[in-house]
Design an enzyme around this catalytic site. Sequence first.
Site, PDB file in Angstrom:
ATOM      1  N   ARG A 193       0.818  -1.227   0.000  1.00 20.54           N
ATOM      2  CA  ARG A 193       0.000   0.000   0.000  1.00 20.54           C
ATOM      3  C   ARG A 193       0.844   1.266   0.000  1.00 20.54           C
ATOM      4  O   ARG A 193       0.487   2.262   0.629  1.00 20.54           O
ATOM      5  CB  ARG A 193      -0.961   0.025   1.194  1.00 20.54           C
ATOM      6  CG  ARG A 193      -1.718  -1.265   1.438  1.00 20.54           C
ATOM      7  CD  ARG A 193      -2.503  -1.712   0.257  1.00 20.54           C
ATOM      8  NE  ARG A 193      -3.177  -2.992   0.500  1.00 20.54           N
ATOM      9  CZ  ARG A 193      -3.843  -3.655  -0.449  1.00 20.54           C
ATOM     10  NH1 ARG A 193      -3.906  -3.199  -1.676  1.00 20.54           N
ATOM     11  NH2 ARG A 193      -4.432  -4.788  -0.161  1.00 20.54           N
ATOM     12  N   GLU A 241      -6.040 -11.865   8.378  1.00 24.16           N
ATOM     13  CA  GLU A 241      -5.787 -11.912   6.938  1.00 24.16           C
ATOM     14  C   GLU A 241      -4.726 -12.957   6.586  1.00 24.16           C
ATOM     15  O   GLU A 241      -3.824 -12.702   5.786  1.00 24.16           O
ATOM     16  CB  GLU A 241      -5.383 -10.531   6.416  1.00 24.16           C
ATOM     17  CG  GLU A 241      -6.465  -9.485   6.663  1.00 24.16           C
ATOM     18  CD  GLU A 241      -6.164  -8.112   6.057  1.00 24.16           C
ATOM     19  OE1 GLU A 241      -4.980  -7.750   5.986  1.00 24.16           O
ATOM     20  OE2 GLU A 241      -7.126  -7.433   5.669  1.00 24.16           O
ATOM     21  N   ASP A 292     -11.789  -0.510   8.048  1.00 26.13           N
ATOM     22  CA  ASP A 292     -10.430  -0.496   7.516  1.00 26.13           C
ATOM     23  C   ASP A 292     -10.070   0.829   6.841  1.00 26.13           C
ATOM     24  O   ASP A 292     -10.071   0.897   5.608  1.00 26.13           O
ATOM     25  CB  ASP A 292     -10.263  -1.659   6.524  1.00 26.13           C
ATOM     26  CG  ASP A 292      -8.808  -1.938   6.193  1.00 26.13           C
ATOM     27  OD1 ASP A 292      -7.946  -1.263   6.786  1.00 26.13           O
ATOM     28  OD2 ASP A 292      -8.543  -2.822   5.368  1.00 26.13           O
ATOM     29  N   GLU A 315      -4.249   4.468   1.027  1.00 21.31           N
ATOM     30  CA  GLU A 315      -4.781   3.256   0.408  1.00 21.31           C
ATOM     31  C   GLU A 315      -6.221   3.429  -0.070  1.00 21.31           C
ATOM     32  O   GLU A 315      -6.560   3.051  -1.186  1.00 21.31           O
ATOM     33  CB  GLU A 315      -4.694   2.088   1.402  1.00 21.31           C
ATOM     34  CG  GLU A 315      -5.366   0.829   0.872  1.00 21.31           C
ATOM     35  CD  GLU A 315      -5.278  -0.355   1.831  1.00 21.31           C
ATOM     36  OE1 GLU A 315      -4.730  -0.216   2.928  1.00 21.31           O
ATOM     37  OE2 GLU A 315      -5.769  -1.433   1.455  1.00 21.31           O
TER      38      GLU A 315
HETATM   39  C1  BDP Z   1      -5.513  -3.396   4.906  1.00 22.45           C
HETATM   40  C2  BDP Z   1      -4.564  -3.499   3.755  1.00 22.45           C
HETATM   41  C3  BDP Z   1      -3.618  -4.642   3.887  1.00 22.45           C
HETATM   42  C4  BDP Z   1      -2.944  -4.587   5.253  1.00 22.45           C
HETATM   43  C5  BDP Z   1      -4.004  -4.570   6.320  1.00 22.45           C
HETATM   44  C6  BDP Z   1      -3.435  -4.407   7.720  1.00 22.45           C
HETATM   45  O1  BDP Z   1      -5.299  -3.620   2.556  1.00 22.45           O
HETATM   46  O2  BDP Z   1      -2.699  -4.536   2.858  1.00 22.45           O
HETATM   47  O3  BDP Z   1      -2.083  -5.640   5.423  1.00 22.45           O
HETATM   48  O4  BDP Z   1      -4.848  -3.478   6.124  1.00 22.45           O
HETATM   49  O5  BDP Z   1      -3.618  -3.333   8.297  1.00 22.45           O
HETATM   50  O6  BDP Z   1      -6.071  -2.131   4.863  1.00 22.45           O
HETATM   51  O7  BDP Z   1      -2.851  -5.320   8.261  1.00 22.45           O
END
Ligand code: BDP
Length: 682
Positions: free
Chosen positions: A153, A276, A350, A378
Amino acid sequence: DDGYRLWLKFDKVASAARYAPYAKSISSEFASTPILETAKKELTNGLKGLTGVAPISLTQNGSIQLMKDSKIPEEGFEIQVDQKSKISVEGASIVGRKYIRIIASSDRGILYGVFELLRMIQQEKPLANLSSSPKVKFRMLNHWDNVMGTIERGYAGASLWKWYELPETVDPRYTDYARANASIGINAVSVNNVNASARFMTPEYLAKVKVLADVFRPYGIKLFLSVNFASPKLVGKLKTSDPLDPQVRAWWTAKTKEIYAQIPDFGGFLVKANSEGEPGPQEFGRTHADGANMLAEAVKPFNGIVIWRAFVYAPNPNGDRFKEAYNDFKPLDGTFAKNVIVQVKNGPIDFQPREPFHPLFGAMPKTPLALEFQITQEYTGFSTNVFYQSILFKECLDSDTYQNGKGSTVAKVIDGSLGNEQITMMAGVANTGSDRNWTGHLLSQANWYAFGRLAWDHTLSSEQIADEWVKQTLTRDEKAAKTASDILMKSRDTYVKFTTPLGLHHVMGQSIHWGPEPWLERSQRPDWTSIYYHRADSVGLGFDRKASGSNALSLYHPSVAQQWLDPAKTDLNYLLWFHHVGWQEKLSTGRTLWDEFCYRSNTGVQEVKDLQKDWDSLQGKVDPEIFADVRGRLAAQQRESVLWRDAHLLYFQTYSKLPISYGTPARTLAEIKEIVRIYQLK
Ligand code: BDP
């Protein structure tokens, strides 16, 4: 001007004569330390640039006196300007008598005081007495930089860290980076992505990281590492990474010792776990607290800390992502070790262009919480859109959680004034990269600047910060500076209008997070689609989070929930965050939901044109290279705003079945979908 010098230009100011008498000499009561030497060097170079007078060193009674007072809070400072000689006799007769004192209890306070003084002079402000100290202890940047030199990002080029050249070759840019941070009070940096490579736990990488820590140290900056929770397995070749396994614990203890042997003032670990796809303690039936406390035990003998992220959400087709982190963490309140801080994103989903504050801020009274913002853009336009984050930051900081009654703002939760926490922290995901101007969009430098200033003092206003930044970076011409500040101040609302009006959220492209894809129906997880969030149907639009829906509103204190319970009384900016509203329902503006949606989307596009005109009026008032660069990016923003508006109007029209009342789409929905599809091809 290529923007490299950021807000630290220190060119001679027009009113240099006003400041020159103070620039004659510097004396100090402090013993020499690397940080003190940095402060003196910055003061000497800064004064020389700004006033044209190169100060000499004196043992005492300099025209600038660095003095000690143990009563001043840690890292804080006082600036005292000699008042007597202000009533001045002209010219030569007072030369040498004027003095300024920068007073602090430590070399760090002096460093920050020096930058404050230089900031005043660079803005050509009258010299004035002031005292200042940071509201939170750790003012931290989180870099999402990868071993391969890419940045997750990141929109300003490659990583600043040249891992392949380190440790032998040390890019002078590391020092310039540290300087910029110190100038706005940032004192902590995690250098690698939270989606962490276990390679950072190898001796090879620790030797590289050590070099960065050595560069940062004289600027008062502590280095932290993001860690991969499976490192004991991946690097240590153990059979498990279970945090309650004695061998795993021994591995972390030994690894931590190894790190501190290289970096004695190492800050500690930042952890993204069970999120994630990242490994974490839940794989072994353990809690986040089990994982955090294990690492906390390892760093404790060295006064290190563990920053444990609350950005977790299990895929749950019938659930509401809004509630996931709360449900995981709230029950753990009070179970974390003393040297753990839980890091919570500003909002529950987010980093959207506008989010309600995260309900955890009002719900963990027994746990220190760090506030995480995303400086990098982002979801807020990458490096082609102007989006002044200070407005978003302040909105969150000033939100009232009602944790201890009215006035329990997020700011007070995180600065420890409600709970008396020992560890307090504000973190921002960095927006820097290898682009010559550091941040891609020149105006995004203001976001880095604003983050630092607000982490130091969250009571500063966005207007003041914008004005400071503009006057140091772009122009001191009052009228032009006002125009530039206004562009920043308006930018957030404009962006929200054409991308996420009325509280719409998470409707961006699956991989192009700056562009629209409201029709996104399928992804690896339901909560990565757009339809999960906007819930459009023939009746209306928006996510019902009242008791009739997901009941996420119940996670807030009743006084907070109250303001969003009744759609008729909900601030329209948050409407679709909490309600599914009928297309033909009348809003407080007098327009129906559908008309208001068209109106805002279209107004956003118009407003980008206004921003373009405003910027054009600065021609000749700001540096031509900077002028042209920002002008081009605004033109790109204009193009993108049309794409967003048209995508939204045409797509949501397939549900509302109503005529588009504001704005005329330039393309058909099929054409737009095709553009977005092509954008996202590998
Ligand atoms: C999201 C992003 C991702 C990050 C994640 C995070 O898309 O790339 O790894 O947050 O904060 O917004 O861990």
